[in-house]
Design a protein around this motif. Structure first.
Motif, PDB file in Angstrom:
ATOM      1  N   PRO A   1     -14.663  79.459 -11.394  1.00 18.87           N
ATOM      2  CA  PRO A   1     -16.130  79.313 -11.353  1.00 18.87           C
ATOM      3  C   PRO A   1     -16.809  80.236 -12.357  1.00 18.87           C
ATOM      4  O   PRO A   1     -16.268  81.282 -12.725  1.00 18.87           O
ATOM      5  N   PRO A   2     -18.023  79.883 -12.772  1.00 17.52           N
ATOM      6  CA  PRO A   2     -18.768  80.740 -13.703  1.00 17.52           C
ATOM      7  C   PRO A   2     -19.390  81.916 -12.981  1.00 17.52           C
ATOM      8  O   PRO A   2     -19.567  81.888 -11.767  1.00 17.52           O
ATOM      9  N   GLN A   3     -19.703  82.955 -13.723  1.00 21.99           N
ATOM     10  CA  GLN A   3     -20.476  84.058 -13.181  1.00 21.99           C
ATOM     11  C   GLN A   3     -21.946  83.772 -13.468  1.00 21.99           C
ATOM     12  O   GLN A   3     -22.337  83.580 -14.617  1.00 21.99           O
ATOM     13  N   GLY A   4     -22.733  83.697 -12.436  1.00 23.24           N
ATOM     14  CA  GLY A   4     -24.139  83.363 -12.606  1.00 23.24           C
ATOM     15  C   GLY A   4     -24.324  81.860 -12.754  1.00 23.24           C
ATOM     16  O   GLY A   4     -23.458  81.061 -12.395  1.00 23.24           O
ATOM     17  N   ALA A   5     -25.466  81.472 -13.287  1.00 25.56           N
ATOM     18  CA  ALA A   5     -25.780  80.051 -13.460  1.00 25.56           C
ATOM     19  C   ALA A   5     -24.815  79.398 -14.445  1.00 25.56           C
ATOM     20  O   ALA A   5     -24.490  79.972 -15.481  1.00 25.56           O
ATOM     21  N   LYS A   6     -24.354  78.199 -14.101  1.00 28.23           N
ATOM     22  CA  LYS A   6     -23.402  77.494 -14.950  1.00 28.23           C
ATOM     23  C   LYS A   6     -24.088  76.956 -16.201  1.00 28.23           C
ATOM     24  O   LYS A   6     -25.091  76.264 -16.125  1.00 28.23           O
ATOM     25  N   ARG A   7     -23.487  77.280 -17.360  1.00 28.77           N
ATOM     26  CA  ARG A   7     -24.017  76.809 -18.633  1.00 28.77           C
ATOM     27  C   ARG A   7     -23.245  75.599 -19.156  1.00 28.77           C
ATOM     28  O   ARG A   7     -23.788  74.767 -19.874  1.00 28.77           O
ATOM     29  N   ALA A   8     -21.940  75.539 -18.825  1.00 31.24           N
ATOM     30  CA  ALA A   8     -21.098  74.455 -19.337  1.00 31.24           C
ATOM     31  C   ALA A   8     -19.834  74.366 -18.492  1.00 31.24           C
ATOM     32  O   ALA A   8     -19.453  75.323 -17.803  1.00 31.24           O
ATOM     33  N   ARG A   9     -19.219  73.207 -18.527  1.00 25.73           N
ATOM     34  CA  ARG A   9     -17.911  72.993 -17.905  1.00 25.73           C
ATOM     35  C   ARG A   9     -16.928  72.759 -19.045  1.00 25.73           C
ATOM     36  O   ARG A   9     -17.046  71.761 -19.782  1.00 25.73           O
ATOM     37  N   VAL A  10     -15.993  73.680 -19.215  1.00 23.64           N
ATOM     38  CA  VAL A  10     -15.084  73.601 -20.357  1.00 23.64           C
ATOM     39  C   VAL A  10     -13.637  73.504 -19.883  1.00 23.64           C
ATOM     40  O   VAL A  10     -13.281  74.004 -18.810  1.00 23.64           O
ATOM     41  N   GLY A  11     -12.822  72.857 -20.695  1.00 20.54           N
ATOM     42  CA  GLY A  11     -11.395  72.789 -20.437  1.00 20.54           C
ATOM     43  C   GLY A  11     -10.671  73.813 -21.293  1.00 20.54           C
ATOM     44  O   GLY A  11     -11.160  74.209 -22.360  1.00 20.54           O
ATOM     45  N   LEU A  12      -9.518  74.274 -20.853  1.00 22.48           N
ATOM     46  CA  LEU A  12      -8.730  75.241 -21.611  1.00 22.48           C
ATOM     47  C   LEU A  12      -7.362  74.660 -21.930  1.00 22.48           C
ATOM     48  O   LEU A  12      -6.611  74.279 -21.027  1.00 22.48           O
ATOM     49  N   LEU A  13      -7.040  74.578 -23.210  1.00 21.79           N
ATOM     50  CA  LEU A  13      -5.703  74.187 -23.651  1.00 21.79           C
ATOM     51  C   LEU A  13      -4.803  75.413 -23.507  1.00 21.79           C
ATOM     52  O   LEU A  13      -5.004  76.417 -24.196  1.00 21.79           O
ATOM     53  N   LEU A  14      -3.823  75.354 -22.629  1.00 18.89           N
ATOM     54  CA  LEU A  14      -3.031  76.526 -22.282  1.00 18.89           C
ATOM     55  C   LEU A  14      -1.966  76.861 -23.312  1.00 18.89           C
ATOM     56  O   LEU A  14      -1.520  78.005 -23.404  1.00 18.89           O
ATOM     57  N   GLY A  15      -1.525  75.864 -24.105  1.00 21.09           N
ATOM     58  CA  GLY A  15      -0.489  76.122 -25.088  1.00 21.09           C
ATOM     59  C   GLY A  15       0.884  76.223 -24.462  1.00 21.09           C
ATOM     60  O   GLY A  15       1.049  76.147 -23.239  1.00 21.09           O
ATOM     61  N   CYS A  16       1.884  76.435 -25.302  1.00 17.16           N
ATOM     62  CA  CYS A  16       3.269  76.567 -24.831  1.00 17.16           C
ATOM     63  C   CYS A  16       3.734  78.018 -24.906  1.00 17.16           C
ATOM     64  O   CYS A  16       3.967  78.659 -23.886  1.00 17.16           O
ATOM     65  N   VAL A  17       3.845  78.559 -26.125  1.00 12.00           N
ATOM     66  CA  VAL A  17       4.203  79.962 -26.291  1.00 12.00           C
ATOM     67  C   VAL A  17       3.134  80.852 -25.664  1.00 12.00           C
ATOM     68  O   VAL A  17       3.434  81.862 -25.015  1.00 12.00           O
ATOM     69  N   GLN A  18       1.876  80.469 -25.829  1.00 13.11           N
ATOM     70  CA  GLN A  18       0.777  81.233 -25.242  1.00 13.11           C
ATOM     71  C   GLN A  18       0.916  81.294 -23.722  1.00 13.11           C
ATOM     72  O   GLN A  18       0.772  82.346 -23.102  1.00 13.11           O
ATOM     73  N   ARG A  19       1.196  80.153 -23.118  1.00 13.09           N
ATOM     74  CA  ARG A  19       1.284  80.059 -21.664  1.00 13.09           C
ATOM     75  C   ARG A  19       2.457  80.873 -21.116  1.00 13.09           C
ATOM     76  O   ARG A  19       2.336  81.542 -20.086  1.00 13.09           O
TER      77      ARG A  19
END
Length: 456
Positions: free
Chosen positions: A186-204
Motif C-alpha cells: 500500500p502507499p503511504q498517504g494518499a495514493k498517487r498511482a498504482r504501479v507494477g514492479l518488474l522483479l527481474g531474475c538476478v535482481q530477484r
C-alpha cells in the motif's frame, strides 16, 4: 582480429526471417564517430571490431560476398551490444536492431562447437529462471560462509578451472539476507498511482535488497506497488544474445502477468531488462495476438529513476554525507536515453557530493552474459573502469543495473579496493529512512545498513 576473407559469389547466409535491415545498413556513412566509444575498438583498435566494421560485415553477407564463417561470427560475438555507438552516431543508425537481428541469424544458421553450445545453454537455463537462481542461494551462501571460497582464492586452486567458470566464480555476489516482496504494497498517504514492479531474475535472487528499496521508495512517494508473483524472466538476456524464439515466449508471459494487474506504469530497476521490455512491440511485431498488447505494455514501462524524476517528490530526503561516483549503465544511458534523471535524484539528497567517472560512455564490460562468454575482454574493460574510479576516491559507487554491480565489484576487488557499489535507488531509500540522520549518515553506517547489505 583479422578481417574475414571475402568469398565472391557466396550464397546469402541470412535466412528470410527478419535479416538485418538493408535500409539501416545503408544508413551508416562510416564517419567513425562511433569509434572512440566502442569498447572493443578502444581495446583492440581493429576496424572489424567497431560498429561501422560490423555493419560492413553485415553488408558483405547480405551482398553474398562472405559466408557466415567462424571468423565472421567472432566479430559479432565480441560486440558487447552496449549501444554507445547509437548515442554517438550523427546519422541515427539503430545499431540495436542490426546487432540483435544479426545475432538471431547466427544462432539459427551458424553451428557452434558442442562445448560452446552446452555452456550457453547452461547460462540461459540458469540466469533466465528466477526459481533456479533462488535455489542457488543456499549452496553459494555455504560456499562463502564456510571459508571454501576464501581458501580456493588464496591457494590459487581456482586457476585450474576453465576460464569461463573462473569468470563466473569471480562475479559471484555476496549472498545477502532475502527480502520478500509482497504482491501488493500500500502507499503511504494518499495514493498517487498504482504501479507494477518488474522483479527481474538476478535482481530477484541475488539483489533482493534493491527490489525492497524500490518498493519502499515508491510507497513513500504515494504509489501502490503491485509485484505479480507469477511474472517470469523478461527475456532480456535471450534477446541480446540472439535467442529470439525463447525470448518471445517469455515476453508473452510477462505481458499476461502485468495485464492482470491493471497498473498505470510498470517500473524497472535493471537497465537491461528495462531496455528489453520497452522494445516488446518490436519483438512481437509478427504476433497478431500480442502485437497491439505489446505496444500498450511497452508504453507503460519506465525505469525507477525515470518515473521518480517525473513526479513531484513527497517524501522528505534526510542528509547523507557521501561522495558518490555515478556509473552510467549502458542500457540505461544509451538504449533508454536516461542520463539526467539518476543524477538529479542523487543530487536531491542533501549532503551528497556527486562526481563523474571519466569515459562514462564506455561500457564496464558486463553487458548481459558478455563477462561470462568473453571474460578476457570484460576483465580488461572492468579494470579500465576501476582505474578511472580510483582517483575520484568515492565513498560509494551508484549505478542502475545488477550486471554493472557485479562487474564493478569484481574489478574493484582485483584492484584492491573495497568501495561499496549500490543501486541508485538504495541511496534514495536510505535518505528516506529516519535513522539515516545527519549524525549517522557516513559511509560506514550506510554500507552496513539493511538497505545496502550485500552490496559492498
Amino acid at each position: 582480429m583479422a578481417n574475414p576473407t571475402e568469398t565472391p559469389a557466396a550464397a546469402n547466409a541470412f535466412d528470410s526471417h527478419h535479416p538485418p535491415s538493408r535500409e539501416l545498413i545503408d544508413q551508416c556513412v562510416h564517419c567513425g564517430f562511433c569509434l572512440p566509444v566502442c569498447p572493443t575498438y578502444v581495446l583492440w583498435n581493429e576496424e572489424m571490431d567497431s560498429p561501422r566494421g560490423r555493419i560492413y560485415l553485415m553488408k558483405l553477407v547480405d551482398d553474398g560476398k562472405c559466408d557466415m564463417n567462424p571468423q565472421w561470427v567472432s566479430h559479432f560475438d565480441s560486440c558487447l551490444g552496449c549501444m554507445a555507438c547509437m548515442t554517438a552516431c550523427p546519422s541515427g543508425v539503430d545499431y540495436s536492431k542490426l546487432i540483435e537481428a544479426t545475432r538471431a541469424q547466427i544462432e539459427r544458421n551458424h553451428r557452434r562447437s558442442l562445448a560452446e553450445k552446452l555452456y550457453r545453454r547452461f547460462i540461459f537455463s540458469l540466469f533466465t529462471n528466477p526459481n533456479r537462481l533462488r535455489l542457488m542461494r543456499l549452496p553459494l551462501l555455504a560456499y562463502q560462509k564456510s571459508g571454501a571460497q576464501a581458501l580456493l582464492r588464496r591457494t590459487g586452486f581456482l586457476n585450474l578451472f576453465p576460464k569461463q567458470l573462473r569468470a563466473m566464480e569471480t562475479l559471484m555476489p555476496q549472498i545477502s539476507p532475502s527480502e520478500s516482496i509482497p504482491a501488493v504494497t500500500p502507499p503511504q498517504g494518499a495514493k498517487r498511482a498504482r504501479v507494477g514492479l518488474l522483479l527481474g531474475c538476478v535482481q530477484r535472487a541475488f539483489f533482493p535488497q534493491v527490489n525492497a528499496a524500490t518498493v519502499r521508495v515508491l510507497a513513500a512517494e504515494g504509489c501502490e506497488v503491485v509485484a505479480p508473483q507469477d511474472q517470469p524472466c523478461c527475456g532480456a538476456l535471450l534477446v541480446h544474445a540472439g535467442e529470439e524464439s525463447a525470448a518471445i515466449v517469455l515476453a508473452r508471459k510477462t505481458i499476461d502477468a502485468f495485464e492482470r494487474s491493471n497498473v498505470d506504469s510498470i517500473i524497472t530497476n535493471a537497465a537491461g531488462c528495462g531496455s528489453n521490455v520497452k522494445e516488446y512491440a518490436h519483438l512481437l511485431r509478427d504476433d497478431p495476438q500480442y502485437a497491439t498488447r505489446a505496444k500498450a505494455f511497452s508504453s507503460k514501462c519506465k525505469d525507477i529513476t525515470e518515473f521518480l524524476a517525473g513526479i513531484e517528490p513527497r517524501a522528505k530526503r534526510n542528509p547523507l554525507r557521501l561522495r558518490v561516483a555515478y556509473h552510467d549503465a549502458c542500457h540505461l544511458q544509451h538504449a533508454q536515453g536516461i542520463r539526467l534523471q539518476p543524477r538529479s535524484l542523487l543530487a536531491s539528497i542533501p549532503g551528497i557530493e556527486l562526481t563523474e567517472i571519466p569515459e562514462s560512455a564506455v561500457c564496464c564490460g558486463s553487458a548481459g552474459i558478455y563477462n561470462l562468454v568473453q571474460p578476457d575482454a570484460a576483465n580488461a574493460l572492468g579494470d579500465r573502469k576501476a582505474q578511472l574510479i580510483a582517483p575520484l576516491n568515492p565513498d560509494v559507487i551508484a549505478t542502475g543495473n545488477p550486471g554493472c554491480l557485479l562487474q564493478l565489484q569484481s574489478a574493484l576487488a582485483r584492484s584492491g579496493r573495497k568501495t561499496p557499489v549500490v543501486h541508485t535507488v538504495q541511496l534514495l531509500d536510505s535518505s528516506l529512512r529516519p535513522r539515516f540522520s545527519d549524525s549517522t549518515s557516513d559511509s560506514n553506517s550506510l554500507s552496513s545498513s539493511s538497505s545496502l547489505s550485500g552490496a559492498s
